[in-house]
Design an enzyme around this catalytic site. Structure first.
Site, mmCIF file in Angstrom:
data_model
loop_
_atom_site.group_PDB
_atom_site.id
_atom_site.type_symbol
_atom_site.label_atom_id
_atom_site.label_comp_id
_atom_site.label_asym_id
_atom_site.label_seq_id
_atom_site.Cartn_x
_atom_site.Cartn_y
_atom_site.Cartn_z
ATOM 1 N N ASN A 88 -8.988 1.835 10.072
ATOM 2 C CA ASN A 88 -8.065 1.612 11.190
ATOM 3 C C ASN A 88 -8.537 2.357 12.434
ATOM 4 O O ASN A 88 -9.108 1.769 13.346
ATOM 5 C CB ASN A 88 -6.643 2.037 10.805
ATOM 6 C CG ASN A 88 -5.608 1.564 11.825
ATOM 7 O OD1 ASN A 88 -5.907 1.229 12.958
ATOM 8 N ND2 ASN A 88 -4.370 1.524 11.426
ATOM 9 N N LYS A 100 0.875 -1.170 0.000
ATOM 10 C CA LYS A 100 0.000 0.000 0.000
ATOM 11 C C LYS A 100 0.906 1.212 0.000
ATOM 12 O O LYS A 100 1.672 1.436 0.938
ATOM 13 C CB LYS A 100 -0.913 0.011 1.222
ATOM 14 C CG LYS A 100 -2.004 1.064 1.091
ATOM 15 C CD LYS A 100 -2.692 1.358 2.397
ATOM 16 C CE LYS A 100 -2.720 2.854 2.588
ATOM 17 N NZ LYS A 100 -3.226 3.234 3.901
#
Lengths: 329, 262
Positions: free
Chosen positions: B211, B101
Site C-alpha cells: 500500500n 483481512k
C-alpha cells in the site's frame, strides 16, 4: 445582465463578487438562514498554501492557489502573508523529507531560525520547512467580507431560498450552481469527504502563521485566528455524513496540538465543527455546464485556495466565451 | 513443473501475485490508475465504523467496486477481538464477501499484530463462515495456531506497516516458508521498494500486499507498474531456481580453448 448563484459558500460568494465586479447584477440563493451555516467553507482552515498542498495535490492546485492568493490579498484586507511552517517530531523526521520531495518554494530552517519565526516553538524542533510566500485568512471573516462586497456592488443574498425550478426561471441571465454536495443528483460522480475541526482559545502562547505537524498517520495543522484563538484541523474521512466528531478524531487533533506545544493542554475548547467537502474522483475542482446551468464544484479541501481562480474562469467563460480547459471536462 | 502459474486463495484463482491496498492515495482517480498499472486482481479496503452508515462512504466504495477487481476488506486499526469481529461483520455487509483481512493491532507505535487476539478472532470468524487472511508475524507457533483456527492463507509481515524497511527478519521468514510449504503466504506490510518485492518472491512467498510504497510514491501509478515488474521477475526467478551462493569465485568462462601464451 443578471446572474443567479446558488450557494453562499466560498465558491458561490467568490463567483458572485467576481461577476458583480464585472458589471452584472447578482443574486445569491442560499438555502440556509444565515451566512456559513450548512456549508463546509465555515469549517475551513483558511490556509492559502498553494505549494504545501503539492504534497498531496496536483500541480493545478498550486497554479490556481497562487492566483487565488493574489485575489484574496487584493479583495480581503484580513489576508495575512506570513508564510507557513511545516514541522515533524524527531522520530517522524522522514516525513519532512517526504514532504520536501513533493513540494516547492520552501526553505529548510534549523532550530534558531525556527525560534526567530515562532519564539514559542524555540528549542522544540530541529528542522522545519518554511513556505515564505504562503498566507492565511479567517474563513468566516472572509465570507462576511465577500458578502459585504457583493452588497456594495448592488448584489444581494437571499437566505432560505432554493434554486429556481427550470420552469420558473427567467429567460435572461446566467445560473451558476455552487451548492457543493447538494448538486450530487446532477453531478453523479461527486462524493463527500468528511472533515472535523476544533477551535481552541489559548492566550499563553502565540503563533503567527499556520503550522503543519507531520505524522505518518495523523497529519494536523494549526492556524492562528487571532485573539488567542487557534483552529486545529482537519481529518479526511471518506464519508458524506458529518453528524458529529468521533472521540478518536478529537484525540488525534488534540494530541497533535499538545505535542506541538504542551501549553495546548490548557486551551479552552471553543468549538467543535464537522463538514463534508464535495470532491470529484480526481479531487480537482471543475466547471461543468448541464443544460443552462453552470456548475462550479468539487473544491474538496481547496475551497479558499481555489474559489477565486475558479470564479475568474467562470466569469471569463460566461462573459467572454473564454474556456478554461484545465478545469473543464 | 506446472506450465500455468496462478495463485489460488480459498479456491479462487487470481491473475496477479501483487495485492494492492487502497489507502492514502492523492485521489481515487490516481488509485484507479495505480490499480490498472499494477495488474492486480485483489485490493484491500479498510472500513471505518462511522463510514458504514446507510449512505456514508458510498462515494468511495462505489469507485472501488467499479474497478472490476476483487475486494478484500480489512479490519485495520482494530485493537481487540470484539472490535475486529464487529468490523468483519460490517465489511461482509458492505462488500458482500466472506473474505476478510484480519488485523488485530497489539501496539500502536509498531502496529505489531496481537497474535493471541488474532488467533481468537480468526477462530470466531472461521466458525461464522468467514475466509480469513490473518495479518501476523513470522512466528511459527502463531502460524500453526492460525491454521488450526481454520485459516488457509497467512499474511506475515515483512516489517512494520508503512515502515518501508523490506524483509526485516529473513531467517524467520524463510523458516516460516520452509515450515509451511503448502500454505499460501502473502507478505503483508513493510515493503518499501520493488527490490524488496522481488526478494520476497524469489524466496518463494506466494504474493505481496503493498500500500504505502505505492500510494506515497511521488508518482504512484509509475511505482505500481514498477512493483508489477518486480513481482513478475521475482516469481519467475523462483520458478527458474536461483543458484546457491558460494564462498569462492568460480570462473564463468570455460578453460577449454584458452590460448596458451608463453
Amino acid at each position: 445582465m443578471r446572474a443567479t448563484v446558488v450557494g453562499a459558500g466560498v465558491a458561490g460568494l467568490a463567483c458572485a463578487v467576481e461577476l458583480a465586479e464585472r458589471g452584472l447584477t447578482v443574486e445569491v440563493l442560499e438555502r440556509t438562514r444565515r451566512l456559513g451555516s450548512g456549508c463546509c467553507s465555515w469549517y475551513a482552515g483558511g490556509m492559502l498554501a498553494p505549494w504545501c498542498e503539492l504534497e498531496s495535490a496536483e500541480p493545478l492546485i498550486a497554479a490556481l492557489g497562487a492566483e487565488s492568493l493574489a485575489w484574496w490579498r487584493e479583495k480581503f484586507p484580513g489576508t495575512v502573508l506570513a508564510g507557513s511552517l511545516v514541522i515533524a517530531h524527531g522520530r517522524d523526521s522522514g516525513e519532512l523529507k517526504h514532504f520536501a520531495r513533493r513540494t516547492e518554494r520552501f526553505e529548510w530552517l534549523e532550530g534558531e531560525a525556527i525560534a526567530a519565526l515562532e519564539p514559542d516553538l524555540a528549542g522544540r524542533f530541529e528542522k522545519a520547512l518554511y513556505f515564505r510566500e504562503e498566507g492565511h485568512l479567517d474563513p468566516r471573516a472572509a465570507l462576511a467580507a465577500l458578502a459585504e462586497r457583493l452588497t456594495a456592488l448592488g448584489g444581494r443574498i437571499r437566505f432560505g431560498a432554493v434554486a429556481p425550478q427550470e420552469s420558473e426561471r427567467r429567460a435572461e441571465g446566467f445560473l451558476i450552481d455552487c451548492s457543493g454536495l447538494a448538486a450530487r443528483d446532477v453531478l453523479t460522480d461527486l462524493r463527500g469527504v468528511k472533515g472535523e475541526m476544533l477551535v481552541v482559545r489559548l492566550p499563553d502562547i502565540s503563533l503567527s502563521r499556520p503550522v503543519r505537524v507531520l505524522h505518518p498517520r495523523v497529519p494536523v495543522y494549526i492556524v492562528p485566528r487571532g485573539d488567542g484563538h487557534y483552529m486545529i484541523g482537519a481529518t479526511m474521512i471518506e464519508s458524506d455524513q458529518a453528524t458529529r466528531i468521533t472521540a478518536r478524531s478529537m484525540l488525534e487533533l488534540l494530541g497533535a496540538a499538545y505535542a506541538l506545544h504542551p501549553a495546548f493542554g490548557e486551551a479552552e475548547i471553543v468549538e467543535i465543527g464537522t463538514g463534508v467537502r464535495p470532491a470529484f474522483p480526481d479531487n480537482l475542482p471543475k466547471l461543468r455546464r448541464r443544460g443552462d446551468t453552470l456548475y462550479v464544484n468539487g473544491l474538496f479541501r481547496h475551497g479558499f485556495l481555489a474559489a477565486p481562480a475558479l470564479a475568474r474562469r467562470t466569469a471569463d467563460w460566461l462573459l467572454e466565451g473564454r474556456e478554461a480547459p484545465e478545469v473543464m471536462q | 513443473m506446472k506450465t500455468t502459474d496462478t495463485l489460488t486463495l480459498y479456491g479462487t484463482e487470481l491473475r496477479s501475485r501483487l495485492l494492492l491496498g487502497t489507502a492514502r492515495y492523492p485521489s481515487p482517480a490516481i488509485l484507479m490508475e495505480a490499480v490498472k498499472a499494477s495488474g492486480t486482481g485483489l485490493v484491500t479496503v479498510s472500513l471505518r465504523r462511522e463510514s458504514a452508515g446507510e449512505r456514508a462512504g458510498q462515494g468511495f466504495w462505489s469507485i472501488i467496486r467499479d474497478m472490476g477487481v476483487r475486494v478484500l476488506p480489512n479490519t485495520a486499526g482494530c485493537h481487540s477481538v470484539k472490535e475486529a469481529v464487529t468490523t468483519a461483520h460490517m465489511a461482509r455487509e458492505v462488500f458482500g464477501t466472506p473474505w476478510v483481512k484480519l488485523e488485530v493491532i497489539g501496539e500502536d507505535d509498531t502496529l505489531q499484530p496481537d497474535v493471541f487476539a488474532l488467533v481468537e478472532a480468526a477462530r470466531i470468524l472461521g466458525e461464522e463462515g468467514f475466509e480469513v487472511f490473518p495479518y501476523t508475524t513470522e512466528d511459527l507457533i502463531a502460524a500453526e495456531r492460525l491454521l488450526e483456527a481454520g485459516c488457509r492463507v497467512l499474511m506475515p509481515w515483512g516489517s512494520p506497516i508503512g515502515s518501508g524497511r523490506g524483509l526485516n527478519n529473513l531467517f524467520g521468514l524463510t523458516a516460516l516458508r520452509a515450515r509451511f510449504p503448502e500454505v499460501p503466504l502473502i507478505i503483508d506490510a513493510g515493503i518499501g521498494v520493488p527490490s524488496h518485492a522481488a526478494q520476497a518472491l524469489e524466496l518463494g512467498f506466494d504474493a505481496l500486499l503493498i500500500n504505502t510504497a505505492v500510494s506515497q510514491a511521488v508518482d504512484p501509478v509509475r511505482m505500481a507498474g514498477a512493483f508489477a515488474q518486480a513481482v513478475a521477475a521475482g516469481r519467475e526467478a523462483y520458478r527458474a531456481g536461483p543458484m546457491e551462493p558460494r564462498d569462492m569465485a568460480v570462473p564463468s568462462t570455460p578453460l577449454i580453448g584458452k590460448a596458451f601464451l608463453g
